[in-house]
Design a protein around this motif. Structure first.
Motif, mmCIF file in Angstrom:
data_model
loop_
_atom_site.group_PDB
_atom_site.id
_atom_site.type_symbol
_atom_site.label_atom_id
_atom_site.label_comp_id
_atom_site.label_asym_id
_atom_site.label_seq_id
_atom_site.Cartn_x
_atom_site.Cartn_y
_atom_site.Cartn_z
ATOM 1 N N LYS A 171 0.808 -1.216 0.000
ATOM 2 C CA LYS A 171 0.000 0.000 0.000
ATOM 3 C C LYS A 171 0.844 1.270 0.000
ATOM 4 O O LYS A 171 0.311 2.375 -0.090
ATOM 5 C CB LYS A 171 -0.929 0.004 1.229
ATOM 6 C CG LYS A 171 -1.967 -1.116 1.223
ATOM 7 C CD LYS A 171 -2.856 -1.022 2.449
ATOM 8 C CE LYS A 171 -3.893 -2.129 2.446
ATOM 9 N NZ LYS A 171 -4.771 -2.082 3.651
ATOM 10 N N ASP A 172 2.149 1.107 0.115
ATOM 11 C CA ASP A 172 3.041 2.256 0.243
ATOM 12 C C ASP A 172 3.523 2.742 -1.123
ATOM 13 O O ASP A 172 4.015 1.957 -1.936
ATOM 14 C CB ASP A 172 4.255 1.896 1.097
ATOM 15 C CG ASP A 172 3.874 1.420 2.483
ATOM 16 O OD1 ASP A 172 2.937 2.006 3.064
ATOM 17 O OD2 ASP A 172 4.507 0.463 2.981
ATOM 18 N N LYS A 173 3.395 4.041 -1.346
ATOM 19 C CA LYS A 173 3.930 4.650 -2.552
ATOM 20 C C LYS A 173 5.398 4.980 -2.303
ATOM 21 O O LYS A 173 5.745 5.629 -1.321
ATOM 22 C CB LYS A 173 3.147 5.926 -2.887
ATOM 23 C CG LYS A 173 3.485 6.538 -4.241
ATOM 24 C CD LYS A 173 2.577 7.739 -4.503
ATOM 25 C CE LYS A 173 2.841 8.339 -5.870
ATOM 26 N NZ LYS A 173 1.953 9.504 -6.133
ATOM 27 N N GLU A 235 6.624 2.530 -14.108
ATOM 28 C CA GLU A 235 6.027 3.536 -13.241
ATOM 29 C C GLU A 235 4.579 3.186 -12.914
ATOM 30 O O GLU A 235 3.802 2.774 -13.783
ATOM 31 C CB GLU A 235 6.082 4.913 -13.912
ATOM 32 C CG GLU A 235 5.555 6.036 -13.053
ATOM 33 C CD GLU A 235 5.784 7.401 -13.658
ATOM 34 O OE1 GLU A 235 5.455 8.402 -12.991
ATOM 35 O OE2 GLU A 235 6.293 7.474 -14.796
ATOM 36 N N GLY A 236 4.222 3.334 -11.640
ATOM 37 C CA GLY A 236 2.859 3.074 -11.191
ATOM 38 C C GLY A 236 2.555 1.619 -10.909
ATOM 39 O O GLY A 236 1.428 1.291 -10.522
ATOM 40 N N ALA A 237 3.525 0.730 -11.090
ATOM 41 C CA ALA A 237 3.295 -0.700 -10.861
ATOM 42 C C ALA A 237 2.876 -0.953 -9.416
ATOM 43 O O ALA A 237 3.347 -0.298 -8.488
ATOM 44 C CB ALA A 237 4.556 -1.483 -11.187
ATOM 45 N N LYS A 238 1.981 -1.914 -9.243
ATOM 46 C CA LYS A 238 1.528 -2.312 -7.914
ATOM 47 C C LYS A 238 2.216 -3.627 -7.557
ATOM 48 O O LYS A 238 1.906 -4.672 -8.123
ATOM 49 C CB LYS A 238 0.008 -2.438 -7.885
ATOM 50 C CG LYS A 238 -0.721 -1.110 -8.061
ATOM 51 C CD LYS A 238 -2.225 -1.289 -8.088
ATOM 52 C CE LYS A 238 -2.961 0.038 -8.026
ATOM 53 N NZ LYS A 238 -2.485 1.049 -8.967
ATOM 54 N N LEU A 239 3.156 -3.550 -6.626
ATOM 55 C CA LEU A 239 3.991 -4.696 -6.285
ATOM 56 C C LEU A 239 3.515 -5.335 -4.985
ATOM 57 O O LEU A 239 3.367 -4.657 -3.969
ATOM 58 C CB LEU A 239 5.447 -4.251 -6.125
ATOM 59 C CG LEU A 239 6.040 -3.460 -7.293
ATOM 60 C CD1 LEU A 239 7.462 -3.006 -6.942
ATOM 61 C CD2 LEU A 239 6.039 -4.280 -8.566
ATOM 62 N N ASP A 240 3.260 -6.619 -5.029
ATOM 63 C CA ASP A 240 2.947 -7.360 -3.819
ATOM 64 C C ASP A 240 4.247 -7.535 -3.025
ATOM 65 O O ASP A 240 5.229 -8.072 -3.539
ATOM 66 C CB ASP A 240 2.358 -8.727 -4.184
ATOM 67 C CG ASP A 240 1.989 -9.552 -2.967
ATOM 68 O OD1 ASP A 240 2.910 -10.124 -2.349
ATOM 69 O OD2 ASP A 240 0.794 -9.631 -2.642
ATOM 70 N N LYS A 241 4.283 -7.065 -1.801
ATOM 71 C CA LYS A 241 5.524 -7.076 -1.024
ATOM 72 C C LYS A 241 6.117 -8.475 -0.896
ATOM 73 O O LYS A 241 7.309 -8.691 -1.134
ATOM 74 C CB LYS A 241 5.291 -6.491 0.374
ATOM 75 C CG LYS A 241 5.137 -4.985 0.425
ATOM 76 C CD LYS A 241 5.082 -4.500 1.868
ATOM 77 C CE LYS A 241 4.986 -2.979 1.934
ATOM 78 N NZ LYS A 241 4.977 -2.472 3.335
ATOM 79 N N ARG A 242 5.305 -9.430 -0.504
ATOM 80 C CA ARG A 242 5.806 -10.785 -0.280
ATOM 81 C C ARG A 242 6.349 -11.394 -1.570
ATOM 82 O O ARG A 242 7.453 -11.944 -1.594
ATOM 83 C CB ARG A 242 4.703 -11.673 0.294
ATOM 84 C CG ARG A 242 5.153 -13.105 0.607
ATOM 85 C CD ARG A 242 4.012 -13.925 1.167
ATOM 86 N NE ARG A 242 2.947 -14.066 0.187
ATOM 87 C CZ ARG A 242 2.933 -14.985 -0.786
ATOM 88 N NH1 ARG A 242 3.949 -15.825 -0.910
ATOM 89 N NH2 ARG A 242 1.926 -15.052 -1.620
ATOM 90 N N LEU A 243 5.573 -11.262 -2.647
ATOM 91 C CA LEU A 243 6.007 -11.847 -3.909
ATOM 92 C C LEU A 243 7.261 -11.164 -4.443
ATOM 93 O O LEU A 243 8.176 -11.822 -4.951
ATOM 94 C CB LEU A 243 4.872 -11.763 -4.938
ATOM 95 C CG LEU A 243 3.625 -12.599 -4.630
ATOM 96 C CD1 LEU A 243 2.571 -12.382 -5.721
ATOM 97 C CD2 LEU A 243 3.976 -14.077 -4.520
#
Length: 272
Positions: A171-173, A235-243
């Motif tokens: 959720k962190d930018k 840019e703007g990618a949503k990355l799952d932290k764990r993955l």
């Protein structure tokens, strides 16, 4: 030296202010390297650094950017003659590092070029150098060998951004480059640099010999080839932290480990 280290006031021009790994990563690289210095190299370096460890100087190049300038010796089209030492390098399409600092009148950022230049200068002139220049050479080599192994300090033909754009890490930018400064290491290694170095410094002598074979440009090729996939994140990618940490955390640790072994090899060669 044709291009010498120059100490100027903080108001001087600053170009390319990227940092890599953060204090944890750079200190870990330096600690791993220190573990593998020969007795002669460690004795000479300790003398030149007035009893201090290379770990203490590992982030000097980031802390002192405005004062650490290099005279290019020419007037490039996209910068002034005096610039900060580059902390990045460019790779060609096949991942081979560019070997110069200019294309015509265009300046090419190339920390590997300066690693080699300062290493050669120390080999030939260490005893006769002014103390401040000698210390700066050692500190910059320590830092730049770490930098050249950070995936977001490599510029490819298809991506010159070095991650200077925002993504979402959970959720962190966050600026993508900043993700590779410290979070990528600290998330998997929430300890100090000594413990992190101990956990990563696990290679056998044969493995270390394989990793450290060749020159800094060979290491740059290996680093660029291993890191290219990191630059597929846009840019703007949503990355799952764990993955993301599961996929790229091992790469970050491998790059830190390799940098430490290679830094030791280079310092041992300089001060043999």
């Amino acid at each position: 030296m044709k291009r010498i280290l120059t100490l100027l006031c903080a108001a001087a021009l600053v170009v390319g202010s990227a940092s890599a790994w953060g204090r944890l990563g750079h200190a870990t690289v330096a600690k791993i390297a220190e573990n593998h210095l020969t007795k002669k190299a460690k004795r000479q370096i300790t003398e030149y650094l007035h009893g201090e460890s290379i770990v203490k100087w590992a982030s000097y190049a980031d802390d002192s950017k405005p004062e650490l300038l290099v005279d290019l010796g020419f007037e490039p089209s996209n910068a002034k003659r005096f610039i900060t030492y580059p902390h990045t390098f460019e790779a060609n399409a096949d991942c081979t590092p560019y070997r110069d600092i200019r294309k015509g009148d265009k300046y090419i950022k190339n920390c590997i070029y300066y690693i080699n230049q300062m290493a050669d200068n120390l080999k030939a002139n260490a005893k006769d150098m002014p103390d401040s220049v000698r210390v700066a050479h050692i500190a910059l080599i320590v830092h730049f060998v770490g930098d050249m192994h950070c995936p977001e300090h490599i510029r490819y033909p298809e991506d010159q951004t070095i991650g200077y754009y925002n993504v979402y890490f959970g959720k962190d930018k966050i600026r993508y480059h900043s993700l590779w400064d410290t979070p990528i290491i600290a998330a998997r290694n929430p300890w100090g640099f000594s413990d992190t170095a101990a956990l990563l410094d696990t290679y056998t002598k044969a493995q270390i010999a394989e990793v450290t074979a060749g020159t800094p440009y060979d290491w740059g090729y290996d680093s660029a080839k291993a890191s290219r996939k990191v630059h597929e994140v846009k840019e703007g990618a949503k990355l799952d932290k764990r993955l993301y940490l599961n996929e790229y955390g091992p790469l970050a640790e491998s790059q830190i480990r390799n940098a430490g072994y290679r830094l030791a090899t280079l310092l041992n060669e300089i001060f043999k």
